[in-house]
Design a protein around this motif. Structure first.
Motif, PDB file in Angstrom:
ATOM      1  N   GLY A  68       0.809  -1.215   0.000  1.00 39.43           N
ATOM      2  CA  GLY A  68       0.000   0.000   0.000  1.00 39.43           C
ATOM      3  C   GLY A  68       0.834   1.254   0.000  1.00 39.43           C
ATOM      4  N   ILE A  69       0.213   2.314  -0.452  1.00 39.21           N
ATOM      5  CA  ILE A  69       0.815   3.643  -0.416  1.00 39.21           C
ATOM      6  C   ILE A  69      -0.285   4.622  -0.044  1.00 39.21           C
ATOM      7  N   GLY A  70       0.077   5.602   0.769  1.00 41.31           N
ATOM      8  CA  GLY A  70      -0.926   6.561   1.207  1.00 41.31           C
ATOM      9  C   GLY A  70      -0.294   7.748   1.889  1.00 41.31           C
ATOM     10  N   GLY A  71      -1.125   8.433   2.643  1.00 40.67           N
ATOM     11  CA  GLY A  71      -0.675   9.613   3.357  1.00 40.67           C
ATOM     12  C   GLY A  71      -0.811   9.441   4.852  1.00 40.67           C
ATOM     13  N   VAL A 271     -11.864  -5.698  -2.043  1.00 38.43           N
ATOM     14  CA  VAL A 271     -12.681  -6.431  -3.009  1.00 38.43           C
ATOM     15  C   VAL A 271     -11.769  -7.407  -3.734  1.00 38.43           C
ATOM     16  N   ASP A 272     -12.165  -8.688  -3.739  1.00 39.19           N
ATOM     17  CA  ASP A 272     -11.407  -9.722  -4.440  1.00 39.19           C
ATOM     18  C   ASP A 272     -11.997  -9.919  -5.827  1.00 39.19           C
ATOM     19  N   VAL A 273     -11.151  -9.800  -6.846  1.00 43.02           N
ATOM     20  CA  VAL A 273     -11.577  -9.921  -8.237  1.00 43.02           C
ATOM     21  C   VAL A 273     -10.780 -11.046  -8.893  1.00 43.02           C
ATOM     22  N   PRO A 274     -11.426 -12.151  -9.303  1.00 47.08           N
ATOM     23  CA  PRO A 274     -10.680 -13.222  -9.963  1.00 47.08           C
ATOM     24  C   PRO A 274     -10.258 -12.816 -11.370  1.00 47.08           C
ATOM     25  N   VAL A 275      -9.012 -13.066 -11.700  1.00 48.32           N
ATOM     26  CA  VAL A 275      -8.505 -12.829 -13.045  1.00 48.32           C
ATOM     27  C   VAL A 275      -8.551 -14.175 -13.772  1.00 48.32           C
ATOM     28  N   TYR A 285      -8.687  -0.569   0.802  1.00 47.42           N
ATOM     29  CA  TYR A 285      -8.477   0.742   1.429  1.00 47.42           C
ATOM     30  C   TYR A 285      -8.312   0.513   2.927  1.00 47.42           C
ATOM     31  N   ARG A 286      -7.412   1.293   3.533  1.00 47.50           N
ATOM     32  CA  ARG A 286      -7.151   1.170   4.967  1.00 47.50           C
ATOM     33  C   ARG A 286      -7.172   2.535   5.621  1.00 47.50           C
ATOM     34  N   TRP A 287      -7.866   2.595   6.754  1.00 53.94           N
ATOM     35  CA  TRP A 287      -7.888   3.796   7.596  1.00 53.94           C
ATOM     36  C   TRP A 287      -7.399   3.397   8.978  1.00 53.94           C
ATOM     37  N   ILE A 308      -3.136  -2.850  -2.859  1.00 54.46           N
ATOM     38  CA  ILE A 308      -3.304  -3.763  -3.981  1.00 54.46           C
ATOM     39  C   ILE A 308      -2.476  -5.006  -3.691  1.00 54.46           C
ATOM     40  N   GLY A 309      -3.042  -6.165  -3.994  1.00 57.71           N
ATOM     41  CA  GLY A 309      -2.347  -7.412  -3.700  1.00 57.71           C
ATOM     42  C   GLY A 309      -3.063  -8.601  -4.310  1.00 57.71           C
ATOM     43  N   VAL A 310      -2.798  -9.772  -3.752  1.00 55.90           N
ATOM     44  CA  VAL A 310      -3.397 -11.013  -4.231  1.00 55.90           C
ATOM     45  C   VAL A 310      -3.942 -11.788  -3.037  1.00 55.90           C
ATOM     46  N   THR A 311      -4.961 -12.612  -3.315  1.00 55.26           N
ATOM     47  CA  THR A 311      -5.566 -13.476  -2.309  1.00 55.26           C
ATOM     48  C   THR A 311      -5.432 -14.917  -2.763  1.00 55.26           C
TER      49      THR A 311
END
Length: 332
Positions: A68-71, A271-275, A285-287, A308-311
């Protein structure tokens, strides 16, 4: 008087008698071996009875790994009265599986040191763990000073499903959270760094929803936690770590925390999206918010990050027969 030699048994009769004697001697050994290799629901004949080899199948685990990247905005009055802000880079690993229920009536080799109780899946419970590692680089409003922060956080939780339907599934429970890290300021010469350590327990919630067509099944997950009671380390104002280690008592710098002294909040959604059928892409998203008021010192962190990653779905196999039962699937 002469000693007469003992009669020697002829060979045709000796061989059958020797075979019969060996059979009689080996029968108790075979019976003992069978008694010492025990199956489910059996009683041990001795303290060292060995259960029968078997394959123990564990529950399927969902393991998501993100970058992740953020502020981040942070401040610590031990280092500076100013607020600092900048970028934060994160690694997150989330692991979820169903719970287990023991089967005491099927205990193997009761009374043996090597006996154990079989288990089965318990869909009422979830075990959830979460690891976060954050590296932040922030600057003051004038841009002439920097604070670098490194923090690791680990959540271990046990939750129970309380509701399920077409709208999704909800599990409620509690988590134990451990946190360790520190800050380093480029502008402070005598006291350039702080140490942050905390251990807390509090309520957690985990929500999931499956939606989408069969060709593109999607999974929405959301985890939330807040601390209710815990312990935290805090230096005194102006006290260096050198003074604390050599002249002070670090155990006296550990304080009880609660929402009035140390409010916290943590939310992780994805959200997991199968490719196709190759892998599952996870976008999240993380808070993260934490503030402490201890020893007349105020410290806070406030973070927003895109992930962003993989499950992956993992089915662990255990037991002495796992390699033999699945010899075509194991590498060794």
């Amino acid at each position: 008087r002469t000693n007469k030699p003992l009669p020697i048994m002829n060979k045709p009769l000796a061989l059958p008698l020797m075979a019969l004697a060996l059979a009689l001697l080996s029968a108790p050994l075979r019976a003992q071996s069978a008694a010492d290799s025990l199956g489910a629901g059996s009683e041990a004949r001795s303290l060292f009875s060995i259960p029968e080899p078997q394959t123990r199948q564990s529950n399927i685990s969902y393991r998501s790994q993100y970058f992740g990247i953020g502020g981040m905005r942070l401040g610590h009055t031990y280092l500076t009265p100013l607020n600092y802000g900048g970028k934060v880079y994160s690694y997150t690993s989330e692991h979820t599986r169903l719970g287990y229920r023991s089967l005491p009536e099927q205990r193997v080799a009761r009374g043996s040191l090597f006996g154990y109780t079989p288990r089965t899946t318990d869909p009422r419970w979830l075990r959830h763990t979460l690891l976060n590692v954050d590296l932040a680089s922030t600057k003051n409003p004038a841009g002439n000073g920097s604070i670098y922060s490194l923090t690791a956080r680990y959540d271990w939780g046990r939750l129970r499903h309380i509701s399920a339907g077409s709208w999704g599934r909800l599990a409620i429970g509690g988590s134990v959270v451990g946190l360790a890290g520190g800050m380093y300021s480029s502008r402070n010469g005598n006291n350039p760094g702080t140490l942050d350590m905390a251990l807390s327990v509090g309520p957690s919630a985990l929500y999931s929803l499956r939606f989408g067509p069969a060709r593109l099944p999607l999974l929405l997950k959301a985890y939330a936690h807040t601390a209710l009671l815990g312990l935290a380390f805090s230096q005194e104002f102006g006290e260096t770590l050198y003074e604390l280690y050599y002249f002070g008592q670090p155990s006296r710098r550990i304080y009880l925390t609660h929402p009035l002294k140390a409010p916290t909040g943590f939310v992780l959604t994805s959200v997991d999206v199968p490719v196709l059928d190759y892998f599952t892409l996870s976008v999240g998203y993380r808070w993260d918010y934490r503030r402490t008021e201890l020893n007349h010192l105020s410290a806070y962190r406030h973070q927003h990050s895109l992930l962003i990653g993989v499950t992956t779905k993992i089915l662990p196999l255990e037991g002495r027969r796992a390699a033999d039962d699945h010899s075509t699937l194991v590498p060794f």
